[in-house]
Design a protein around this motif. Structure first.
Motif, PDB file in Angstrom:
ATOM      1  N   ARG A 110       0.623  -0.852  -0.037  1.00 23.58           N
ATOM      2  CA  ARG A 110       0.312   0.153  -0.031  1.00 23.58           C
ATOM      3  C   ARG A 110       0.980   1.121  -0.186  1.00 23.58           C
ATOM      4  NH1 ARG A 110      -2.930  -3.590  -1.015  1.00 23.58           N
ATOM      5  NH2 ARG A 110      -5.301  -3.775  -0.448  1.00 23.58           N
ATOM      6  N   ILE A 157       1.067   5.103   0.883  1.00 20.46           N
ATOM      7  CA  ILE A 157       0.167   6.148   1.950  1.00 20.46           C
ATOM      8  C   ILE A 157       0.356   7.152   2.036  1.00 20.46           C
ATOM      9  CG2 ILE A 157      -0.821   6.424   3.951  1.00 20.46           C
ATOM     10  CD1 ILE A 157      -0.780   3.015   4.910  1.00 20.46           C
ATOM     11  N   GLU A 208      -3.327   6.201  -1.175  1.00 18.82           N
ATOM     12  CA  GLU A 208      -4.302   6.285   0.380  1.00 18.82           C
ATOM     13  C   GLU A 208      -3.610   7.367   0.926  1.00 18.82           C
ATOM     14  OE1 GLU A 208      -4.713   2.937   2.776  1.00 18.82           O
ATOM     15  OE2 GLU A 208      -4.836   1.463   1.410  1.00 18.82           O
ATOM     16  N   TYR A 245      -3.520   9.131   4.770  1.00 18.93           N
ATOM     17  CA  TYR A 245      -2.173   9.120   5.879  1.00 18.93           C
ATOM     18  C   TYR A 245      -3.133   8.535   7.303  1.00 18.93           C
ATOM     19  CZ  TYR A 245       0.233   8.347  10.407  1.00 18.93           C
ATOM     20  OH  TYR A 245       0.611   7.318  11.830  1.00 18.93           O
ATOM     21  N   ALA A 280      -3.501   1.604   8.258  1.00 20.83           N
ATOM     22  CA  ALA A 280      -1.934   1.627   8.205  1.00 20.83           C
ATOM     23  C   ALA A 280      -1.951   0.202   8.866  1.00 20.83           C
ATOM     24  CB  ALA A 280      -0.766   2.980   8.629  1.00 20.83           C
ATOM     25  N   CYS A 289       3.736  -1.291   3.748  1.00 20.17           N
ATOM     26  CA  CYS A 289       3.380   0.013   3.330  1.00 20.17           C
ATOM     27  C   CYS A 289       4.640   0.884   3.484  1.00 20.17           C
ATOM     28  CB  CYS A 289       2.604   0.425   4.807  1.00 20.17           C
ATOM     29  SG  CYS A 289       0.898  -0.318   5.746  1.00 20.17           S
TER      30      CYS A 289
END
Length: 244
Positions: A106, A108, A118, A120, A125, A135
């Protein structure tokens, strides 16, 4: 964390890997070098396969460095935001390389750009990490005047990482002087954050060092260009410098 004990054969359960943007450009001097990104992704995959939960922060110096832009006359805040966007590009490139290897990832971002990353949200997370997703935290802290070193230390604390791993090219730890320029440079096996500050060793910026020190977060500086180095250190092997 999802577990109170480290995975088998690993010294840590959850770590932050900080690498520079320059680490992604290989020997071409600028931009992204896909074979180099793929090699680093394999290093990350090998640690992920150990069961270690991995956070990442990647700098943007291979595309644009805010401080350099400001030094050339650009307004500092604008330059820093451009640098943050460069880190998003690098994060997306690393995500692509990791997912080619079957590692769910992902990106972030501290700056909202919902179509590509995405936003934060700390609890989300943490949940990604518990699900063994890598992440990659992009766009620094979302604020100008803060480096990606500070962003890595901040996110490492927020994610309850047990250590920050700083991968360097061409150097196997922290030295008392630049080993590329001084044959008598001495490498430290272990050093304190206070010593790093007083000796003015160029490891991380002072804000990041103070944040790590004040939260008792170890920093491990190791050679990113050594095959198997990241995994080896997590298994208790290899050459590196530990800052405590």
């Amino acid at each position: 964390m999802s577990d109170d004990t480290a995975p088998a054969d690993a010294t840590y359960n959850r770590v932050m890997l900080k690498i520079s943007g320059e680490a992604l450009m290989g020997d071409q001097g600028y931009g992204l070098h896909p074979p180099t990104i793929a090699r680093i992704a394999r290093e990350v995959q090998s640690v992920h396969d150990m069961g270690v939960e991995i956070c990442m922060v990647i700098g943007g110096g291979n595309v644009f460095r805010g401080l350099s832009g400001a030094a050339q006359g650009m307004e500092r805040t604008t330059a820093d935001y451009m640098g943050m966007l460069a880190t998003v590009m690098n994060a997306l490139a690393m995500q692509s390389a990791l997912e080619e290897l079957g590692v769910f990832t992902r990106v972030i971002s501290a700056i909202r750009m919902d179509e590509v990353a995405e936003p934060y949200i700390r609890r989300r997370a943490v949940r990604h990490l518990e699900k063994k997703r890598v992440c990659i935290f992009a766009a620094g802290t979302g604020n100008p005047y803060f480096t990606t070193d500070t962003a890595a230390t901040l996110r490492a604390n927020e994610m309850a990482c047990e250590a920050i791993f700083m991968g360097k090219n061409g150097v196997d730890g922290i030295y008392d002087k630049d080993p590329a320029e001084h044959d008598d440079a001495v490498r430290f096996d272990e050093i304190t954050y206070d010593e790093v500050l007083t000796k003015r060793l160029r490891v991380m910026d002072a804000s990041a060092i103070a944040l790590a020190r004040d939260n008792n977060l170890p920093l491990i500086v190791f050679p990113l260009d050594e095959p198997g180095g990241f995994k080896g250190i997590l298994a208790g092997k290899g050459t590196y410098t530990k800052v405590v």
